[in-house]
Design a protein around this motif. Structure first.
Motif, PDB file in Angstrom:
ATOM      1  N   ALA A  35       0.909  -1.550  -0.014  1.00 46.09           N
ATOM      2  CA  ALA A  35      -0.232  -0.137   0.019  1.00 46.09           C
ATOM      3  C   ALA A  35       0.764   1.418  -0.142  1.00 46.09           C
ATOM      4  N   GLU A  36       2.275   1.044  -0.215  1.00 48.45           N
ATOM      5  CA  GLU A  36       2.949   2.599   0.488  1.00 48.45           C
ATOM      6  C   GLU A  36       2.833   3.600  -0.399  1.00 48.45           C
ATOM      7  N   HIS A  37       2.379   2.665  -2.490  1.00 51.43           N
ATOM      8  CA  HIS A  37       2.449   3.798  -3.337  1.00 51.43           C
ATOM      9  C   HIS A  37       0.955   3.838  -3.930  1.00 51.43           C
ATOM     10  N   MET A  38       0.194   3.709  -2.407  1.00 50.35           N
ATOM     11  CA  MET A  38      -1.155   4.060  -3.338  1.00 50.35           C
ATOM     12  C   MET A  38      -1.918   5.080  -2.078  1.00 50.35           C
ATOM     13  N   SER A  39      -2.370   5.847  -3.710  1.00 49.72           N
ATOM     14  CA  SER A  39      -2.913   7.438  -2.845  1.00 49.72           C
ATOM     15  C   SER A  39      -3.963   7.408  -1.816  1.00 49.72           C
ATOM     16  N   ASP A  40      -4.517   8.042  -0.962  1.00 45.56           N
ATOM     17  CA  ASP A  40      -5.377   8.203   0.137  1.00 45.56           C
ATOM     18  C   ASP A  40      -7.271   7.614  -0.405  1.00 45.56           C
ATOM     19  N   GLY A  41      -7.325   8.209  -1.105  1.00 45.39           N
ATOM     20  CA  GLY A  41      -8.449   8.213  -2.260  1.00 45.39           C
ATOM     21  C   GLY A  41      -8.279   6.074  -2.591  1.00 45.39           C
ATOM     22  N   GLU A  42      -7.309   5.712  -3.143  1.00 45.12           N
ATOM     23  CA  GLU A  42      -7.410   4.466  -3.773  1.00 45.12           C
ATOM     24  C   GLU A  42      -7.102   3.490  -2.211  1.00 45.12           C
ATOM     25  N   LEU A  43      -6.776   4.101  -1.353  1.00 45.92           N
ATOM     26  CA  LEU A  43      -7.232   2.725  -0.218  1.00 45.92           C
ATOM     27  C   LEU A  43      -8.537   3.162  -0.090  1.00 45.92           C
ATOM     28  N   LEU A  44      -9.025   4.512   0.445  1.00 49.33           N
ATOM     29  CA  LEU A  44     -10.446   4.039   0.468  1.00 49.33           C
ATOM     30  C   LEU A  44     -11.620   3.780  -0.201  1.00 49.33           C
ATOM     31  N   ASP A  45     -11.245   3.420  -2.087  1.00 52.51           N
ATOM     32  CA  ASP A  45     -12.383   2.561  -2.484  1.00 52.51           C
ATOM     33  C   ASP A  45     -11.469   1.099  -2.393  1.00 52.51           C
ATOM     34  N   LYS A  46     -10.463   1.464  -1.897  1.00 51.67           N
ATOM     35  CA  LYS A  46     -10.160  -0.640  -2.036  1.00 51.67           C
ATOM     36  C   LYS A  46     -11.782  -0.653  -0.394  1.00 51.67           C
ATOM     37  N   LEU A  47     -10.949  -0.095   0.323  1.00 53.52           N
ATOM     38  CA  LEU A  47     -12.074  -0.184   1.421  1.00 53.52           C
ATOM     39  C   LEU A  47     -13.494  -0.795   0.776  1.00 53.52           C
ATOM     40  N   ARG A  48     -14.000   0.291   0.085  1.00 54.32           N
ATOM     41  CA  ARG A  48     -15.494   0.248  -0.607  1.00 54.32           C
ATOM     42  C   ARG A  48     -15.507  -0.841  -1.637  1.00 54.32           C
ATOM     43  N   GLY A  49     -14.313  -1.449  -2.535  1.00 55.71           N
ATOM     44  CA  GLY A  49     -14.993  -2.715  -2.747  1.00 55.71           C
ATOM     45  C   GLY A  49     -14.938  -3.574  -1.842  1.00 55.71           C
ATOM     46  N   PHE A  50     -14.771  -3.428  -0.877  1.00 56.48           N
ATOM     47  CA  PHE A  50     -15.097  -4.913  -0.017  1.00 56.48           C
ATOM     48  C   PHE A  50     -16.795  -4.360   1.099  1.00 56.48           C
ATOM     49  N   GLY A  51     -16.890  -3.771   0.652  1.00 56.81           N
ATOM     50  CA  GLY A  51     -18.689  -3.193   1.316  1.00 56.81           C
ATOM     51  C   GLY A  51     -18.272  -2.080   2.291  1.00 56.81           C
ATOM     52  N   LEU A  52     -17.462  -1.398   2.463  1.00 56.03           N
ATOM     53  CA  LEU A  52     -16.851  -0.651   3.412  1.00 56.03           C
ATOM     54  C   LEU A  52     -16.602   0.992   2.778  1.00 56.03           C
ATOM     55  N   ASP A  53     -17.760   1.620   3.136  1.00 55.21           N
ATOM     56  CA  ASP A  53     -18.333   3.249   2.681  1.00 55.21           C
ATOM     57  C   ASP A  53     -17.515   4.249   3.763  1.00 55.21           C
ATOM     58  N   ILE A  82     -15.951 -11.517   6.977  1.00 59.31           N
ATOM     59  CA  ILE A  82     -14.374 -12.520   6.258  1.00 59.31           C
ATOM     60  C   ILE A  82     -13.143 -12.962   7.260  1.00 59.31           C
ATOM     61  N   GLY A  83     -12.498 -14.499   6.590  1.00 60.49           N
ATOM     62  CA  GLY A  83     -11.979 -14.669   6.897  1.00 60.49           C
ATOM     63  C   GLY A  83     -10.198 -14.236   7.077  1.00 60.49           C
ATOM     64  N   ASP A  84      -9.107 -14.701   7.774  1.00 62.59           N
ATOM     65  CA  ASP A  84      -8.023 -14.173   8.049  1.00 62.59           C
ATOM     66  C   ASP A  84      -7.569 -14.888   6.000  1.00 62.59           C
ATOM     67  N   ASP A  85      -8.178 -14.259   5.251  1.00 64.30           N
ATOM     68  CA  ASP A  85      -7.702 -14.168   3.505  1.00 64.30           C
ATOM     69  C   ASP A  85      -6.735 -13.361   3.181  1.00 64.30           C
ATOM     70  N   ALA A  86      -7.159 -12.808   2.432  1.00 62.17           N
ATOM     71  CA  ALA A  86      -6.329 -11.913   1.457  1.00 62.17           C
ATOM     72  C   ALA A  86      -6.817 -10.977   1.296  1.00 62.17           C
ATOM     73  N   GLU A  87      -8.483 -10.805   1.323  1.00 59.95           N
ATOM     74  CA  GLU A  87      -9.325  -9.630   1.830  1.00 59.95           C
ATOM     75  C   GLU A  87      -9.051  -8.674   3.353  1.00 59.95           C
ATOM     76  N   GLY A  88      -9.039 -10.050   4.010  1.00 57.81           N
ATOM     77  CA  GLY A  88      -8.927  -9.420   5.881  1.00 57.81           C
ATOM     78  C   GLY A  88      -7.713  -9.116   5.507  1.00 57.81           C
TER      79      GLY A  88
END
Length: 404
Positions: A35-53, A82-88
């Motif tokens: 996640a080092e090179h991801m922007s704040d917006g990209e990190l939030l988008d990643k969370l939204r992709g997991f259903g966390l708006d 969600i278990g202890d997998d890549a999504e978690g």
């Protein structure tokens, strides 16, 4: 094991081992470095992709009162199944990355762990002052987390906040780093005094060794900082309460022989060591004898140095590790009752027994015995078994099934 510890171990293994790196990449499991090179917006988008708006305000509210990103992530994973997998992993990574960017001054397990590790990295490079500065900041976080939870022991802290390096181990390294850097910077010696006093106050029921080592660190810091009267008063009060504290006498004497740029006072050091050496039941008397040996060598008293060296060796000469087992052997006789005979086996472990200690061992064994010679005894088939089972001999050790 905490998430931050697992991530750090995997990251270090991947950096140093090609096989581990490839296995990790093949598994699809991300690391914080992902996640080092991801922007704040990209990190939030990643969370939204997991259903966390979430936006910054929503995440700040979610993290309010939390003391780690893992503490926030776990309930989210549970609610979404969600278990202890890549999504978690990604949810935790996004949370801790945004926490680090948006609230770097808010104490939490992950950021504290980062600071502790950063200090070790500086220490490995020989940057003692930088290490001390980073760890002073980390210590402030430790105190904040203790205040937030009411923690009153190091064991409690390590259970509640499982860092890569335990507080028990790191706090001792921290004191040593402050000492090493403090020899060149008096302000860091004063900081060490504050840290030791705070630790003794906050964690009053630590084990004896930890408490004694911290007391020594406190008093020697006062002495090195030029406050010799305070150091003297501390050692005197502690040793009056426990004159058997061998390393207390050594620490006190060391102030006069290993001071930070101060002239030695061998007379005072010897006086203190001799007082400790003669204290009844003093612990670590062999170490005091070694210090006296060194002092005599420094002052040109070769014969006395040899005598103290010999005494130190004799004090360290302990009885060997010895396990004694006794077995009752029962042998059936063709022409009469069975015979019971006791066999004694002595095991000296992997190191064996030095020949010069054999007489001592024999004396110890004789002292343990009742003084009654071992005799063969006849056991009738219907008599009670001598093994103590309460059964008849023929139904117990005298049974054919019990024989080899």
């Amino acid at each position: 094991m905490s998430w931050v510890t697992l991530d750090r171990i995997c990251g270090e293994e991947a950096r140093t081992g090609e096989t581990i790196r490839r296995a990790l990449e093949g598994s699809g499991r991300p690391l914080r470095s992902s996640a080092e090179h991801m922007s704040d917006g990209e990190l939030l988008d990643k969370l939204r992709g997991f259903g966390l708006d979430l936006d910054r305000g929503g995440l700040e509210k979610l993290c309010e009162g939390a003391l780690s990103a893992e503490e926030v992530a776990r309930p989210l994973l549970d609610r979404r199944g969600i278990g202890d997998d890549a999504e978690g992993d990604w949810i935790w990574i996004c949370l801790v990355s945004l926490w680090q960017r948006w609230w770097p001054d808010k104490a939490c397990l992950e950021l504290l762990d980062d600071k502790v590790q950063a200090g070790y990295d500086e220490d490995e490079q020989g940057n003692e002052s930088a290490c001390a500065a980073i760890w002073l900041d980390a210590w402030s976080d430790v105190l904040c987390l203790c205040d937030a939870t009411g923690i009153r022991s190091i064991e409690e802290f390590d259970d509640r906040f499982p860092m890569t390096q335990s507080l028990y181990n790191w706090s001792q390294d921290f004191e040593m780093a402050l000492w090493n850097a403090g020899l060149q910077d008096r302000e860091l010696l004063l900081a060490r005094i504050e840290v030791c006093e705070e630790a003794l106050r906050r964690f009053p029921r630590e084990d004896q060794l930890m408490t004694e080592n911290r007391r020594r660190a406190l008093a020697e810091s006062y002495f090195a900082a030029g406050m010799t009267e305070t150091a003297e008063e501390l050692f005197q009060s502690w040793l009056a309460a426990d004159p058997s504290w061998g390393w207390g006498w050594i620490g006190w004497a060391d102030c006069y022989t290993f001071g930070a740029g101060q002239p030695g006072n061998y007379g005072r050091a010897e006086e203190l060591l001799r007082r400790g050496y003669s204290a009844p039941d003093v612990r670590d008397r062999d170490c005091i004898a070694e210090r006296l040996q060194d002092l005599c060598q420094e002052t040109g008293r070769v014969r006395e140095a040899g005598e103290f060296g010999q005494q130190a060796r004799q004090l360290r000469r302990r009885a060997p590790t010895m396990t004694v087992s006794r077995r009752l052997d029962l042998a059936d006789q063709d022409d009469g009752p069975a015979t019971a005979r006791e066999t004694t086996t002595i095991d000296f472990g992997s190191e064996g027994l030095p020949l010069d200690q054999f007489p001592d061992v024999m004396r110890a064994l004789r002292a343990q015995s009742s003084g009654t010679p071992t005799r063969s005894v006849k056991v009738g088939r219907n008599a009670q078994c001598p093994c103590g089972s309460g059964k008849k001999f023929k139904k117990c050790c005298g049974s054919p099934l019990a024989r080899p």
